[in-house]
Design a protein around this motif. Structure first.
Motif, PDB file in Angstrom:
ATOM      1  N   VAL A  67      -4.822  -0.065   7.093  1.00 23.98           N
ATOM      2  CA  VAL A  67      -4.234  -1.485   7.396  1.00 23.98           C
ATOM      3  C   VAL A  67      -3.437  -2.272   6.323  1.00 23.98           C
ATOM      4  N   VAL A  68      -2.327  -2.494   6.694  1.00 25.72           N
ATOM      5  CA  VAL A  68      -1.444  -3.597   5.815  1.00 25.72           C
ATOM      6  C   VAL A  68      -1.475  -4.925   6.417  1.00 25.72           C
ATOM      7  N   ILE A  69      -2.131  -5.600   5.712  1.00 27.19           N
ATOM      8  CA  ILE A  69      -2.090  -7.191   5.959  1.00 27.19           C
ATOM      9  C   ILE A  69      -1.089  -7.834   5.190  1.00 27.19           C
ATOM     10  N   ALA A  70      -0.023  -8.268   6.296  1.00 25.17           N
ATOM     11  CA  ALA A  70       1.416  -8.618   5.571  1.00 25.17           C
ATOM     12  C   ALA A  70       1.479 -10.117   6.098  1.00 25.17           C
ATOM     13  N   LYS A  71       0.853 -11.081   5.417  1.00 24.18           N
ATOM     14  CA  LYS A  71       0.687 -12.559   5.563  1.00 24.18           C
ATOM     15  C   LYS A  71       0.744 -13.078   4.136  1.00 24.18           C
ATOM     16  N   LYS A  72       1.354 -14.181   4.133  1.00 24.70           N
ATOM     17  CA  LYS A  72       1.704 -15.030   3.084  1.00 24.70           C
ATOM     18  C   LYS A  72       0.265 -15.653   2.707  1.00 24.70           C
ATOM     19  N   GLY A  73       0.093 -16.462   1.481  1.00 27.20           N
ATOM     20  CA  GLY A  73      -1.116 -17.021   1.331  1.00 27.20           C
ATOM     21  C   GLY A  73      -1.258 -18.026   2.130  1.00 27.20           C
ATOM     22  N   ASN A  74      -0.435 -18.700   2.678  1.00 28.88           N
ATOM     23  CA  ASN A  74      -0.766 -19.730   3.732  1.00 28.88           C
ATOM     24  C   ASN A  74      -1.258 -18.829   5.442  1.00 28.88           C
ATOM     25  N   GLY A  75      -1.134 -17.761   5.299  1.00 29.15           N
ATOM     26  CA  GLY A  75      -1.521 -17.095   6.884  1.00 29.15           C
ATOM     27  C   GLY A  75      -0.647 -16.708   7.660  1.00 29.15           C
ATOM     28  N   GLY A  88       3.650  -0.504   1.409  1.00 31.57           N
ATOM     29  CA  GLY A  88       2.050  -0.334   1.210  1.00 31.57           C
ATOM     30  C   GLY A  88       1.619   0.552   0.281  1.00 31.57           C
ATOM     31  N   VAL A  89       0.814   0.383  -0.457  1.00 30.80           N
ATOM     32  CA  VAL A  89       0.323   1.240  -1.561  1.00 30.80           C
ATOM     33  C   VAL A  89      -1.316   1.580  -1.346  1.00 30.80           C
ATOM     34  N   TRP A  90      -1.544   2.748  -0.833  1.00 30.04           N
ATOM     35  CA  TRP A  90      -2.939   2.942  -0.708  1.00 30.04           C
ATOM     36  C   TRP A  90      -3.622   3.656  -1.992  1.00 30.04           C
ATOM     37  N   ALA A  91      -4.496   3.034  -2.614  1.00 30.73           N
ATOM     38  CA  ALA A  91      -4.844   3.543  -3.877  1.00 30.73           C
ATOM     39  C   ALA A  91      -6.257   3.894  -3.758  1.00 30.73           C
ATOM     40  N   ALA A  92      -6.761   4.916  -3.043  1.00 28.54           N
ATOM     41  CA  ALA A  92      -8.254   5.171  -2.937  1.00 28.54           C
ATOM     42  C   ALA A  92      -8.750   5.793  -4.179  1.00 28.54           C
ATOM     43  N   GLU A  93      -9.860   5.297  -4.438  1.00 31.32           N
ATOM     44  CA  GLU A  93     -10.772   5.438  -5.486  1.00 31.32           C
ATOM     45  C   GLU A  93     -10.675   6.765  -6.299  1.00 31.32           C
ATOM     46  N   GLY A  94     -10.224   6.967  -7.379  1.00 33.73           N
ATOM     47  CA  GLY A  94     -10.117   8.287  -8.023  1.00 33.73           C
ATOM     48  C   GLY A  94      -8.919   9.018  -7.589  1.00 33.73           C
ATOM     49  N   ASN A  95      -7.927   8.649  -6.859  1.00 30.66           N
ATOM     50  CA  ASN A  95      -6.867   9.395  -6.309  1.00 30.66           C
ATOM     51  C   ASN A  95      -5.572   8.767  -6.832  1.00 30.66           C
ATOM     52  N   VAL A  96      -4.471   9.735  -6.768  1.00 33.53           N
ATOM     53  CA  VAL A  96      -3.140   9.133  -7.078  1.00 33.53           C
ATOM     54  C   VAL A  96      -2.660   8.340  -6.153  1.00 33.53           C
ATOM     55  N   PRO A  97      -2.051   7.065  -6.050  1.00 29.58           N
ATOM     56  CA  PRO A  97      -1.836   6.131  -5.020  1.00 29.58           C
ATOM     57  C   PRO A  97      -0.707   7.023  -4.527  1.00 29.58           C
ATOM     58  N   ARG A  98      -0.681   6.545  -3.027  1.00 27.04           N
ATOM     59  CA  ARG A  98       0.271   7.059  -2.147  1.00 27.04           C
ATOM     60  C   ARG A  98       1.002   5.631  -1.619  1.00 27.04           C
ATOM     61  N   VAL A  99       2.445   5.864  -1.483  1.00 23.47           N
ATOM     62  CA  VAL A  99       3.128   4.673  -1.290  1.00 23.47           C
ATOM     63  C   VAL A  99       3.898   4.963  -0.056  1.00 23.47           C
ATOM     64  N   PHE A 100       4.031   3.973   0.695  1.00 24.50           N
ATOM     65  CA  PHE A 100       4.839   3.889   2.097  1.00 24.50           C
ATOM     66  C   PHE A 100       5.652   2.733   2.254  1.00 24.50           C
ATOM     67  N   ILE A 101       6.725   2.881   2.720  1.00 25.83           N
ATOM     68  CA  ILE A 101       7.663   1.928   3.163  1.00 25.83           C
ATOM     69  C   ILE A 101       8.163   1.669   4.621  1.00 25.83           C
ATOM     70  N   PHE A 102       8.018   0.694   5.246  1.00 21.34           N
ATOM     71  CA  PHE A 102       8.545   0.369   6.507  1.00 21.34           C
ATOM     72  C   PHE A 102       9.162  -0.865   6.635  1.00 21.34           C
ATOM     73  N   GLU A 103       9.850  -0.925   7.831  1.00 17.60           N
ATOM     74  CA  GLU A 103      10.625  -2.260   7.796  1.00 17.60           C
ATOM     75  C   GLU A 103       9.881  -3.561   8.673  1.00 17.60           C
ATOM     76  N   ASN A 104      10.088  -4.647   8.031  1.00 21.48           N
ATOM     77  CA  ASN A 104       9.449  -5.806   8.427  1.00 21.48           C
ATOM     78  C   ASN A 104       9.461  -5.975   9.679  1.00 21.48           C
ATOM     79  N   ARG A 105       8.519  -5.773  10.615  1.00 19.76           N
ATOM     80  CA  ARG A 105       8.559  -6.030  12.019  1.00 19.76           C
ATOM     81  C   ARG A 105       8.188  -7.572  12.361  1.00 19.76           C
ATOM     82  N   LEU A 106       7.905  -8.392  11.416  1.00 14.76           N
ATOM     83  CA  LEU A 106       7.225  -9.688  11.613  1.00 14.76           C
ATOM     84  C   LEU A 106       6.053  -9.729  11.963  1.00 14.76           C
ATOM     85  N   LEU A 107       5.219  -8.693  11.729  1.00 18.62           N
ATOM     86  CA  LEU A 107       3.827  -8.650  12.106  1.00 18.62           C
ATOM     87  C   LEU A 107       2.947  -9.043  11.047  1.00 18.62           C
ATOM     88  N   GLY A 108       1.604  -9.563  11.504  1.00 23.71           N
ATOM     89  CA  GLY A 108       0.720  -9.991  10.458  1.00 23.71           C
ATOM     90  C   GLY A 108      -0.157  -8.629   9.826  1.00 23.71           C
TER      91      GLY A 108
END
Length: 137
Positions: A67-75, A88-108
């Motif tokens: 899950v990527v929480i895509a909200k500003k500080g004000n929610g 989105g950066v998935w940095a699981a403990e002890g693993n090389v991070p995986r980086v994903f990009i996707f369009e902003n679809r205005l979702l939270g």
């Protein structure tokens, strides 16, 4: 000493910048605070894109979904004047991070299974792709 959430955020943004550069994007630095985290030039179109960087969380209580929480500080969600893309950066403990990009679809929130992440989102490898920087002979 910095709080772990601050360290994680900085780490994710640096991984995102590295992945973008490795894949041909030109990454810019802002001198002032902006709504987006990264301004980068798309290598295919030459257009400048505003990118919001978020750390991916794996929800073990939801079958391991990412899950990527895509909200500003004000929610509120990021509108298109704030960000064209979410990275989105998935940095699981002890693993090389995986980086994903996707369009902003205005979702939270953006969800997907770990098994389908590379199908659902565009994965940006951290390995430098020298061929895209090679001059034509």
């Amino acid at each position: 000493m910095a709080h772990i959430s601050e360290v994680t955020g900085v780490y994710s943004e640096l991984a995102a910048r590295l992945a973008l550069i490795a894949n041909g994007w030109t990454v810019h630095s802002a001198e002032t605070a902006e709504a987006y985290d990264i301004l980068a030039t798309d290598p295919l179109t030459g257009e400048h894109k505003r990118i919001q960087c978020k750390t991916i969380r794996q929800r073990h209580d939801r079958g391991g979904d990412l899950v990527v929480i895509a909200k500003k500080g004000n929610g509120t969600t990021y509108d298109l004047s704030d960000a064209d893309y979410i990275v989105g950066v998935w940095a699981a403990e002890g693993n090389v991070p995986r980086v994903f990009i996707f369009e902003n679809r205005l979702l939270g929130e953006y969800w997907c299974s770990a098994a389908r992440a590379s199908e659902r989102w565009v994965e940006l490898p951290l390995a430098l792709n020298r061929s895209i920087y090679a001059e034509a002979i």
